[in-house]
Structure formats: C-alpha cells, structure tokens
Design an enzyme around this catalytic site. Structure first.
Site, PDB file in Angstrom:
ATOM      1  N   SER A 164      88.914 104.850  61.786  1.00 20.91           N
ATOM      2  CA  SER A 164      89.665 106.144  61.887  1.00 20.91           C
ATOM      3  C   SER A 164      90.842 106.328  61.055  1.00 20.91           C
ATOM      4  O   SER A 164      90.698 106.591  59.739  1.00 20.91           O
ATOM      5  CB  SER A 164      90.056 106.066  63.386  1.00 20.91           C
ATOM      6  N   ASP A 191      80.516 110.968  67.983  1.00 21.46           N
ATOM      7  CA  ASP A 191      82.016 110.631  67.359  1.00 21.46           C
ATOM      8  C   ASP A 191      82.714 112.022  67.108  1.00 21.46           C
ATOM      9  O   ASP A 191      82.171 112.920  66.500  1.00 21.46           O
ATOM     10  CB  ASP A 191      81.641 110.014  66.050  1.00 21.46           C
ATOM     11  N   HIS A 217      83.379 107.426  69.225  1.00 21.04           N
ATOM     12  CA  HIS A 217      84.556 106.897  68.119  1.00 21.04           C
ATOM     13  C   HIS A 217      84.512 105.598  67.866  1.00 21.04           C
ATOM     14  O   HIS A 217      85.461 104.848  67.257  1.00 21.04           O
ATOM     15  CB  HIS A 217      85.790 107.682  68.218  1.00 21.04           C
TER      16      HIS A 217
END
Length: 290
Positions: free
Chosen positions: A101, A239, A266
């Site tokens: 991320s 995601d 995610h």
C-alpha cells in the site's frame, strides 16, 4: 536468530525486528502501509525467514517507534532517507524490498533514487499515483449501495468525516475493498492503537477517497520505466488498489511480473496468507538463484 531494537533516524528512533539474521538468502525488508500505520498486521510475513533474514520496522511516528510532534517530518523525502538509514545501520548491502500500500509509494520513491544493492522490489497492493488511486476509489464507491455512497460524499463535502455515520459507511467500503474476512479478525482490531492519524492526515488527508495531504500530486508512473531490477506487482481481485491499475503499473515497468490473489481485497497477506507466502517466497527464491 532474532533481534529487535531501535535505530536513530532523522527526527527520532524507529523500532525494528530482525528474524533469522544468519540465514543464507538475501534479506527482505518490509515497508508497511499508512502513512502512519505500523508493521503489526504484516507479522505473518516472518514465515519468509525460513529462507532469509526478514526485517520489519515501524516508520517514525507510528507503531513502537518515536512519535515526535514536528509536522515537517511527515513528508515522503524524509521516509526515503529513513529507509536508507535503516539499511546502513543494519548493514543490508544487498536487499529485497517488499512494500504494501503506502509502503509501495515509499518503495518506488526510494528505488528511483537509484540505490545500490537492491536485488528486487515487490509492490503489494500498490499506490504509485495519488490521482489514479482517487479515481479508482470513486469507481469502487459506485459499486456500493446508493445510501452508502451518499453518506460518504456528504460527509466529505461537509468535513464531518469524524462522525459515526461516516465511520459506519466506510466500514461497508472496507468490508468490500480492504479486508473481506467475516468476521474481521479480532487480532487485527487490537493493533489499531499503533496507528497515528496525524501522519495520515498530513500526508494523505481525512479520508481514503480524496487526497488532500502533501502526497496529493504524487505520481511516479512516468518514471516506472527506470525501475530495471526484478519487480513483482500483486493485488487482490477486490482490492482498492485495483487489478486494472496494478496491471497498468506493471506494464510500465520493464520485465515486471503481475499476480492477482483471487479471494482477497487489500490484505491478501491476511485473507490468503498461504497463497501470499507461496507467491512471494517463490519470487524471492528465483531472484536469489540468479
């Protein structure tokens, strides 16, 4: 086999863990998400230490690291400098980098400084363009019930993102695009105190959907062609870092590989941990063998 401690970096001390220090494989350093989150949710990746040293650290301002009150520290350039200081302190002359991320934002910015000794980089659920991320979240929102969309948009416009109705609406978003496990793991809830909302707000903003912080203009897509060491892009099928955008990043990176975890959002390292470890482990072993 295991050590932990603190490393002096610009602005304070960061807490780190090093697993299986004497393993023969090239070390992998894990860059957690956020900004302002911690390495807490990624601890399952210490299973990679079967083959190599694994390093976790909490970026300055969150987790078990120092939390200085100087807001000028919360900028990407300082976090890039921090990573270089950690590598130097731990003598990581050769290293694989795995960012997740916001950790991929940091990994890309670091790699574009052309550091020596990086054997590969893994972009897990990447955010390499704040404008593209924002567009993707708008599209994701449109997949939710109309009343959820309306609540999120209204609260953003009215700057009431700290209200219970906004939090409940974002919970619906999170169940679809962040972590689809039901029930949500209790152990993940226990790590919430490691986050630092101030860092997130300064760098990103008050919500996931509209970037108002100092990362607002971040977009390294024009420079991804400069990343020439082995690269793997991964994301979940559902995601918030969408498969379409992740594949686009991969297409801009010479010789990179791309993998989608079909049953994840995610957090595939939590949602499909065995598959995640298998894919990541195989990629790292192949790079070490070359």
């Amino acid at each position: 086999m295991f050590e932990e401690g603190y490393i002096d970096v610009t602005g304070g001390r960061v807490w780190y863990q090093l697993f299986n220090k004497d393993a023969v494989g090239t070390p992998v350093i894990i860059l957690h998400g956020g900004p302002g989150s911690s390495s807490y949710s990624l601890q399952g990746l210490k299973a990679l230490a079967e083959d190599r040293p694994v390093i976790f650290y909490d970026q300055l301002g969150c987790g078990k690291s120092d939390r200085p009150s100087d807001p000028s520290l919360w900028r990407i350039e300082r976090f890039v400098e921090e990573l270089a200081q950690i590598r130097q302190s731990l003598n990581l002359n050769e290293v694989h980098i795995l960012g997740h991320s916001w950790g991929t934002t940091l990994a890309a910015a670091y790699c574009l400084t052309k550091p020596s000794g990086v054997k590969s980089v893994i972009f897990s659920s990447p955010c390499l363009s704040a404008p593209l991320w924002e567009q993707d979240q708008r599209r994701n929102l449109e997949k939710l019930p109309k009343e959820i969309q309306a609540t999120i948009i209204r609260c953003e416009e009215n700057e009431t993102t700290d209200t219970d109705e906004y939090k409940k609406a974002t919970e619906v978003f999170n169940k679809n695009f962040v972590c689809r496990l039901n029930p949500y793991p209790e152990w993940l809830k226990k790590g919430s105190h490691y986050r630092n909302p101030e860092v997130y707000n300064i760098m990103w903003g008050p919500s996931e959907f509209t970037v108002l912080g100092n990362l607002k203009e971040f977009d390294c897509t024009p420079r991804l062609k400069e990343i020439t060491f082995p690269t793997l892009y991964t994301c979940g099928r559902f995601d918030e870092a969408t498969p379409e955008t992740t594949k686009y990043y991969s297409s801009l990176t010479p010789g990179s590989e791309f993998h989608v975890f079909e049953n994840s959002a995610h957090m595939p390292y939590v949602e499909e941990p065995d598959e995640f470890l298998s894919v990541i482990g195989a990629f790292l072993k192949t790079r070490d063998a070359r």
